[in-house]
Scaffold this motif. Sequence first.
Motif, short mmCIF file in Angstrom:
data_model
loop_
_atom_site.label_atom_id
_atom_site.label_comp_id
_atom_site.label_asym_id
_atom_site.label_seq_id
_atom_site.Cartn_x
_atom_site.Cartn_y
_atom_site.Cartn_z
N ASP A 1 6.51 -24.99 -2.41
CA ASP A 1 6.93 -23.61 -2.61
C ASP A 1 5.97 -22.74 -1.80
O ASP A 1 4.85 -22.47 -2.23
CB ASP A 1 6.88 -23.24 -4.09
N VAL A 2 6.39 -22.38 -0.59
CA VAL A 2 5.48 -21.69 0.32
C VAL A 2 6.13 -20.41 0.84
O VAL A 2 7.34 -20.39 1.12
CB VAL A 2 5.05 -22.61 1.48
N SER A 3 5.34 -19.36 0.94
CA SER A 3 5.85 -18.09 1.43
C SER A 3 4.72 -17.35 2.15
O SER A 3 3.65 -17.14 1.58
CB SER A 3 6.37 -17.25 0.26
N PHE A 4 4.97 -17.01 3.42
CA PHE A 4 4.02 -16.19 4.17
C PHE A 4 4.73 -15.51 5.32
O PHE A 4 5.78 -15.95 5.77
CB PHE A 4 2.82 -17.01 4.67
N GLU A 5 4.14 -14.42 5.76
CA GLU A 5 4.62 -13.73 6.95
C GLU A 5 3.39 -13.40 7.78
O GLU A 5 2.44 -12.81 7.28
CB GLU A 5 5.37 -12.45 6.59
N ALA A 6 3.40 -13.85 9.03
CA ALA A 6 2.23 -13.66 9.89
C ALA A 6 2.59 -12.89 11.14
O ALA A 6 3.59 -13.19 11.79
CB ALA A 6 1.65 -15.02 10.26
N HIS A 7 1.79 -11.89 11.46
CA HIS A 7 1.99 -11.08 12.66
C HIS A 7 1.00 -11.48 13.75
O HIS A 7 1.05 -10.96 14.85
CB HIS A 7 1.81 -9.60 12.34
N CYS A 8 0.09 -12.41 13.43
CA CYS A 8 -0.92 -12.82 14.39
C CYS A 8 -0.45 -14.05 15.17
O CYS A 8 0.52 -14.70 14.80
CB CYS A 8 -2.24 -13.11 13.69
N ARG A 9 -1.15 -14.34 16.24
CA ARG A 9 -0.78 -15.46 17.12
C ARG A 9 -1.27 -16.80 16.59
O ARG A 9 -0.73 -17.83 16.94
CB ARG A 9 -1.35 -15.23 18.51
N ARG A 10 -2.32 -16.80 15.79
CA ARG A 10 -2.88 -18.06 15.31
C ARG A 10 -2.89 -18.07 13.79
O ARG A 10 -3.48 -17.19 13.16
CB ARG A 10 -4.30 -18.24 15.85
N ILE A 11 -2.22 -19.07 13.23
CA ILE A 11 -2.11 -19.19 11.78
C ILE A 11 -2.71 -20.54 11.40
O ILE A 11 -2.40 -21.56 12.01
CB ILE A 11 -0.63 -19.15 11.33
#
Length: 199
Positions: free
Chosen positions: A21-31
């Motif tokens: 159960d995973v949820s994320f939103e990333a605006h960066c280039r490296r996660i």
Amino acid sequence: MILSVAIRKTLVTRERRFTLDVSFEAHCRRIVLFGPSGAGKTLTLQAIAGLLRPDDGVISLAGKTLFDSARGIDLPARERGAAYLFQDYALFPHLNVRQNIGFSLRRGWLNPGARQAHESVDYWIDAFALESVAGNYPAQLSGGQKQRVALARALVSQPNMLLLDEPFAALDAGMRERTRRELAELQARLDIPMVLITH
């Protein structure tokens, strides 16, 4: 470029039941996804790449929907533009370095020729200092060389994103530092998002 992931997947074996159960939103280039073994990091990468179908949820990259269970969207892995570096590198044992790197450049079952030149393959062989082993097979390579071949194979097709599963695990300290620098430079040059798993 925004990567948005909100998914659920339940896996059941005789011994255990696991729900990712995973949820994320990333605006960066490296996660970076980090955590203990068995936490679901690799499953998350596989879902993003299209190698694992979530039970429900949404995955999108730069506004393009890759998966949406409610709308019935599930782009095949080959249409997602994701370069996936597997933890065990998944090199083809019967292909030499040059053939492994060039494999994704040709559709169908035919392997690239053992000495067949290709500008993109030559570029990555040079970029990762693999000239001296270009004709060798995976069994003849060190762990660091295998990793660089796998990374070159992932990058040769000019992906939209790079997914790396424990990319530094088989490297000694010096090679680990060099590979970190190379990845940072590559990412800046290619201008693509990178999702990296580590412990």
